[in-house]
Design a protein around this motif. Structure first.
Motif, PDB file in Angstrom:
ATOM      1  N   LYS A   1      88.845  -7.572 -52.168  1.00 43.68           N
ATOM      2  CA  LYS A   1      89.948  -6.643 -51.951  1.00 43.68           C
ATOM      3  C   LYS A   1      91.027  -6.831 -53.017  1.00 43.68           C
ATOM      4  N   LEU A   2      91.381  -8.110 -53.263  1.00 45.54           N
ATOM      5  CA  LEU A   2      92.383  -8.393 -54.294  1.00 45.54           C
ATOM      6  C   LEU A   2      91.899  -7.937 -55.677  1.00 45.54           C
ATOM      7  N   SER A   3      90.594  -8.054 -55.911  1.00 46.92           N
ATOM      8  CA  SER A   3      90.018  -7.692 -57.218  1.00 46.92           C
ATOM      9  C   SER A   3      89.767  -6.201 -57.339  1.00 46.92           C
ATOM     10  N   ARG A   4      89.938  -5.468 -56.227  1.00 50.37           N
ATOM     11  CA  ARG A   4      89.627  -4.035 -56.208  1.00 50.37           C
ATOM     12  C   ARG A   4      88.184  -3.789 -56.659  1.00 50.37           C
ATOM     13  N   ILE A   5      87.275  -4.590 -56.080  1.00 53.96           N
ATOM     14  CA  ILE A   5      85.844  -4.382 -56.318  1.00 53.96           C
ATOM     15  C   ILE A   5      85.186  -4.281 -54.956  1.00 53.96           C
ATOM     16  N   SER A   6      84.547  -3.150 -54.668  1.00 50.37           N
ATOM     17  CA  SER A   6      83.928  -3.029 -53.353  1.00 50.37           C
ATOM     18  C   SER A   6      82.654  -3.865 -53.297  1.00 50.37           C
ATOM     19  N   VAL A   7      82.461  -4.505 -52.147  1.00 49.49           N
ATOM     20  CA  VAL A   7      81.362  -5.451 -51.983  1.00 49.49           C
ATOM     21  C   VAL A   7      80.694  -5.187 -50.640  1.00 49.49           C
ATOM     22  N   ASP A   8      79.373  -4.935 -50.656  1.00 54.20           N
ATOM     23  CA  ASP A   8      78.683  -4.781 -49.365  1.00 54.20           C
ATOM     24  C   ASP A   8      78.170  -6.154 -48.909  1.00 54.20           C
ATOM     25  N   GLU A   9      77.564  -6.189 -47.724  1.00 51.92           N
ATOM     26  CA  GLU A   9      77.153  -7.476 -47.124  1.00 51.92           C
ATOM     27  C   GLU A   9      76.223  -8.268 -48.054  1.00 51.92           C
ATOM     28  N   LYS A  10      75.251  -7.548 -48.605  1.00 50.33           N
ATOM     29  CA  LYS A  10      74.227  -8.209 -49.410  1.00 50.33           C
ATOM     30  C   LYS A  10      74.858  -8.837 -50.654  1.00 50.33           C
ATOM     31  N   LYS A  11      75.721  -8.050 -51.287  1.00 53.12           N
ATOM     32  CA  LYS A  11      76.390  -8.524 -52.500  1.00 53.12           C
ATOM     33  C   LYS A  11      77.327  -9.683 -52.162  1.00 53.12           C
ATOM     34  N   ALA A  12      77.989  -9.579 -51.019  1.00 51.39           N
ATOM     35  CA  ALA A  12      78.926 -10.636 -50.618  1.00 51.39           C
ATOM     36  C   ALA A  12      78.189 -11.957 -50.434  1.00 51.39           C
ATOM     37  N   GLU A  13      77.008 -11.904 -49.839  1.00 51.23           N
ATOM     38  CA  GLU A  13      76.238 -13.136 -49.631  1.00 51.23           C
ATOM     39  C   GLU A  13      75.821 -13.763 -50.943  1.00 51.23           C
ATOM     40  N   LYS A  14      75.367 -12.920 -51.863  1.00 49.25           N
ATOM     41  CA  LYS A  14      74.964 -13.403 -53.186  1.00 49.25           C
ATOM     42  C   LYS A  14      76.163 -14.038 -53.893  1.00 49.25           C
ATOM     43  N   LEU A  15      77.321 -13.333 -53.839  1.00 51.79           N
ATOM     44  CA  LEU A  15      78.530 -13.835 -54.501  1.00 51.79           C
ATOM     45  C   LEU A  15      78.977 -15.156 -53.894  1.00 51.79           C
ATOM     46  N   ALA A  16      78.876 -15.276 -52.576  1.00 57.46           N
ATOM     47  CA  ALA A  16      79.294 -16.518 -51.916  1.00 57.46           C
ATOM     48  C   ALA A  16      78.446 -17.677 -52.438  1.00 57.46           C
ATOM     49  N   GLY A  17      77.150 -17.457 -52.543  1.00 53.52           N
ATOM     50  CA  GLY A  17      76.246 -18.491 -53.071  1.00 53.52           C
ATOM     51  C   GLY A  17      76.615 -18.881 -54.493  1.00 53.52           C
ATOM     52  N   ASP A  18      76.783 -17.872 -55.340  1.00 49.70           N
ATOM     53  CA  ASP A  18      77.118 -18.126 -56.751  1.00 49.70           C
ATOM     54  C   ASP A  18      78.454 -18.853 -56.879  1.00 49.70           C
ATOM     55  N   LEU A  19      79.463 -18.332 -56.173  1.00 47.18           N
ATOM     56  CA  LEU A  19      80.795 -18.922 -56.307  1.00 47.18           C
ATOM     57  C   LEU A  19      80.825 -20.355 -55.777  1.00 47.18           C
ATOM     58  N   ASN A  20      80.079 -20.606 -54.711  1.00 50.80           N
ATOM     59  CA  ASN A  20      80.043 -21.979 -54.204  1.00 50.80           C
ATOM     60  C   ASN A  20      79.435 -22.939 -55.219  1.00 50.80           C
ATOM     61  N   SER A  21      78.369 -22.515 -55.903  1.00 49.65           N
ATOM     62  CA  SER A  21      77.789 -23.437 -56.883  1.00 49.65           C
ATOM     63  C   SER A  21      78.721 -23.610 -58.077  1.00 49.65           C
ATOM     64  N   ILE A  22      79.436 -22.551 -58.439  1.00 51.42           N
ATOM     65  CA  ILE A  22      80.382 -22.666 -59.557  1.00 51.42           C
ATOM     66  C   ILE A  22      81.565 -23.555 -59.169  1.00 51.42           C
ATOM     67  N   PHE A  23      82.068 -23.388 -57.956  1.00 48.83           N
ATOM     68  CA  PHE A  23      83.216 -24.207 -57.551  1.00 48.83           C
ATOM     69  C   PHE A  23      82.836 -25.669 -57.335  1.00 48.83           C
ATOM     70  N   GLU A  24      81.611 -25.901 -56.936  1.00 52.36           N
ATOM     71  CA  GLU A  24      81.133 -27.275 -56.812  1.00 52.36           C
ATOM     72  C   GLU A  24      81.251 -27.974 -58.171  1.00 52.36           C
ATOM     73  N   PHE A  25      80.903 -27.211 -59.194  1.00 48.84           N
ATOM     74  CA  PHE A  25      80.938 -27.680 -60.571  1.00 48.84           C
ATOM     75  C   PHE A  25      82.399 -27.868 -61.036  1.00 48.84           C
ATOM     76  N   ILE A  26      83.260 -26.951 -60.616  1.00 48.41           N
ATOM     77  CA  ILE A  26      84.671 -27.001 -61.001  1.00 48.41           C
ATOM     78  C   ILE A  26      85.410 -28.171 -60.330  1.00 48.41           C
ATOM     79  N   GLU A  27      84.958 -28.519 -59.113  1.00 47.91           N
ATOM     80  CA  GLU A  27      85.645 -29.579 -58.344  1.00 47.91           C
ATOM     81  C   GLU A  27      85.707 -30.897 -59.100  1.00 47.91           C
ATOM     82  N   LYS A  28      84.890 -31.039 -60.113  1.00 46.45           N
ATOM     83  CA  LYS A  28      84.882 -32.260 -60.922  1.00 46.45           C
ATOM     84  C   LYS A  28      86.286 -32.603 -61.437  1.00 46.45           C
ATOM     85  N   LEU A  29      87.117 -31.581 -61.609  1.00 49.74           N
ATOM     86  CA  LEU A  29      88.461 -31.816 -62.135  1.00 49.74           C
ATOM     87  C   LEU A  29      89.295 -32.699 -61.201  1.00 49.74           C
TER      88      LEU A  29
END
Lengths: 95, 485
Positions: free
Chosen positions: A13-41
């Motif tokens: 919503k903040l990004s003004r990008i519409s996301v359906d359920e399927k896309k949201a699930e994929k994004l959640a997976g991707d973002l979690n793996s990216i943030f896991e990597f970022i947490e190293k900081l």
């Protein structure tokens, strides 16, 4: 930390990008793996470190406020997906 | 002269100046080869007939005092070119025609060069394999179905395949040096503030820099000299005394101190890369340089820092694509619906992912934990380099942790794709110049690159080191023209 579907919906919503359920699930997976990597900081202590906002150590130069480009209105309007003479056209915002 | 496209930029310039070749002959040769090379998909927009016309006009009254007299050149489609479609590899800019010219390309045309066309790239320069482009994958001329690197993948493919004598790319986290390394070409990422960002489609404004991509170091130095200029239209452009990089180029690097950072010996790095690095160390020693072991202790934190800073800046820069003033628009029930559908249909998956990351790290409650934290770590990374440069003049590292990979090999795992930029990203975070030169081949015969990192504004020094090493390495690119039927 884990980013859930509710957070994904909020960010989309903040990004003004519409996301359906399927896309949201994929994004959640991707973002979690990216943030896991970022947490190293968090291994680093940074309380007393100045943040680096720009590597260009310059002060902004001032210039006189003059129009330098020719009248490009027509060309600029032409790039618009929908136009009406001198205006950009958008869906109605006032009822 | 039959082999016009095999000539280096410097040879072409000499032949045009000596009137052995006309601009029309040269331009036609590159157009013909580009026409035969469509399978590489290096071009997004071809401007071939206009290029030949411009060459004819040049030949009628040739100004041979220019630095690029009648030289044809294709450029990355991230540079705005006046009246010529500029897409940034995105559907959302599929029909965008700029009303202005980027400063870097203007500098090039001012020296007599002629636009051949616009080269493919990852969407908004976000990618390391050119696979995020809306206009499809680019083939690496080294081998079929091999990525050319990214984001300047069309540029690296086109230079390696000799569809253009030289080109320019942009580098936010390695987007010039990594594709140069993957294609056996030379790529320079200049100091932040050296080349104007005016008219370059913005990705991450505190990191983006334009730079030359070439077949050899001398050509690279010449193009850098042309594109590097102070520009009042870019508020981060820096007014410093620029060298005549090609004229001052020397292979004499005796007594130069070259740092070898131990942190770049990463886990799982193939032995071939390790061996290549050792060979590189021997080459600079042979040239009379001194090797000094150094430490850049925060190297491992560079990628996580980058993947906060770059998406944060991107999410802000890409807010402008709203379907109103230019580009693609999807229909919506109301204004907000139109914005959301336009951005959902107009941006590809990787760009959406990065906008979401960036929006999240800047959002209320998370700013301090992520964005501010990353800016502080960025400071630590820059401090590492400042400390190292008290002892050394330049730093030698591999350019990438592997050679080029196959198309599709890493598309399902964003983090493994990001790891490609492990040796190049720290340089952008610290705003330093870095050059990748081809230094050998792996067992598959794919090229491998070495990177030389310099002090800020010290491009001349790293060009000299690259020039001296190039002579010793004597690299030959193995290109078979497999795509030409």
């Amino acid at each position: 930390m884990s980013i859930n579907l509710k957070t994904i919906k909020h960010i989309s919503k903040l990004s003004r990008i519409s996301v359906d359920e399927k896309k949201a699930e994929k994004l959640a997976g991707d973002l979690n793996s990216i943030f896991e990597f970022i947490e190293k900081l968090n291994e680093l202590k940074t309380e007393n470190i100045e943040p680096l906002t720009s590597v260009a150590e310059t002060t902004l130069k001032l210039r006189s406020d003059e129009v330098k480009s020719k009248n490009l209105r027509e060309q600029i309007i032409k790039n618009s997906p929908q136009e009406n003479e001198d205006y950009f056209v958008v869906p109605k915002v006032i009822e | 002269m039959s082999d016009i496209t095999k000539q280096s930029l410097s040879e072409l310039i000499k032949n045009i100046k000596d009137k052995k070749l006309s601009s029309t002959e040269v331009t036609k040769a590159f157009v013909e080869r580009s026409e035969k090379s469509k399978e590489l998909n290096a071009y997004v927009t071809e401007d071939f007939s206009a290029a030949i016309n411009k060459a004819k006009i040049f030949d009628e009254k040739p100004n041979l005092d220019l630095k690029l007299p009648g030289i044809p050149m294709a450029v990355k489609d991230l540079f705005c070119t006046k009246n010529i479609k500029t897409t940034a590899g995105s559907k959302i800019l599929n029909n965008f025609i700029p009303t202005y010219e980027s400063t870097v390309t203007q500098n090039i045309w001012n020296e007599g060069a002629i636009l051949l066309g616009k080269l493919n790239c990852d969407e908004f320069a976000m990618g390391s394999s050119n696979e995020t482009s809306f206009f499809g994958n680019v083939q690496n001329p080294i081998d079929k179905d091999l990525v050319p690197g990214g984001s300047s993948g069309g540029s690296s493919s086109a230079v390696a395949a000799q569809l253009t004598p030289i080109t320019i790319g942009t580098d936010t986290g390695g987007s010039i040096r990594q594709p140069a390394s993957f294609t056996g070409t030379v790529g320079l990422k200049p100091t932040y503030g050296s080349c104007s960002r005016y008219g370059i489609v913005a990705f991450a404004s505190s990191l983006d820099q334009a730079g030359p991509m070439a077949q050899n170091v001398k050509d690279c130095a010449l193009l850098h000299e042309i594109i590097s200029s102070y520009d009042e239209k870019d508020s981060t452009s820096i007014d410093f005394k620029r060298n005549n990089y090609s004229k001052e180029l020397t292979n004499n690097i005796k007594g130069k101190k070259i740092g070898i950072p131990k942190e770049y010996r990463v886990d799982g790095m193939p032995k071939e890369i390790e061996d290549l690095w050792k060979k590189g160390i021997d080459y600079v020693k042979d040239c009379g340089a001194e090797i000094i072991d150094i430490s850049l202790p925060h190297t491992n934190y560079a990628l996580p820092t980058y993947y906060i800073v770059a998406p944060a800046e991107a999410s802000s820069n890409l807010a402008r694509y709203d379907g109103v003033k230019y580009g693609f628009r999807a229909d919506g029930e109301n204004l907000i619906d139109m914005y959301e559908k336009t951005r959902s249909e107009g941006f590809g998956a990787e760009v959406q992912r990065r906008i979401m990351i960036g929006t999240y790290v800047l959002s209320s409650g998370y700013y301090d934990a992520y964005y501010l934290k990353a800016q502080k770590v960025r400071k630590l990374i820059k401090n590492d380099f400042d400390e190292a440069y008290k002892k050394v003049d330049a730093i030698l590292t591999p350019s990438t942790p592997s050679s080029a990979f196959k198309i599709g090999e890493k598309t399902n795992d964003p983090v493994s794709m990001y790891l490609n930029d492990i040796f190049t990203v720290p340089v952008n975070l610290a705003g330093l110049p870095g050059i990748s030169i081809p230094a050998g081949h792996d067992a598959k015969g794919y090229p491998l690159g070495l990177q030389i990192i310099g002090k800020a504004f010290d491009e001349q020094n790293i060009l000299n080191i690259a020039y001296a090493m190039e002579e010793k390495i004597n690299f030959k690119n193995k290109i078979t023209d497999w795509w030409i039927k």
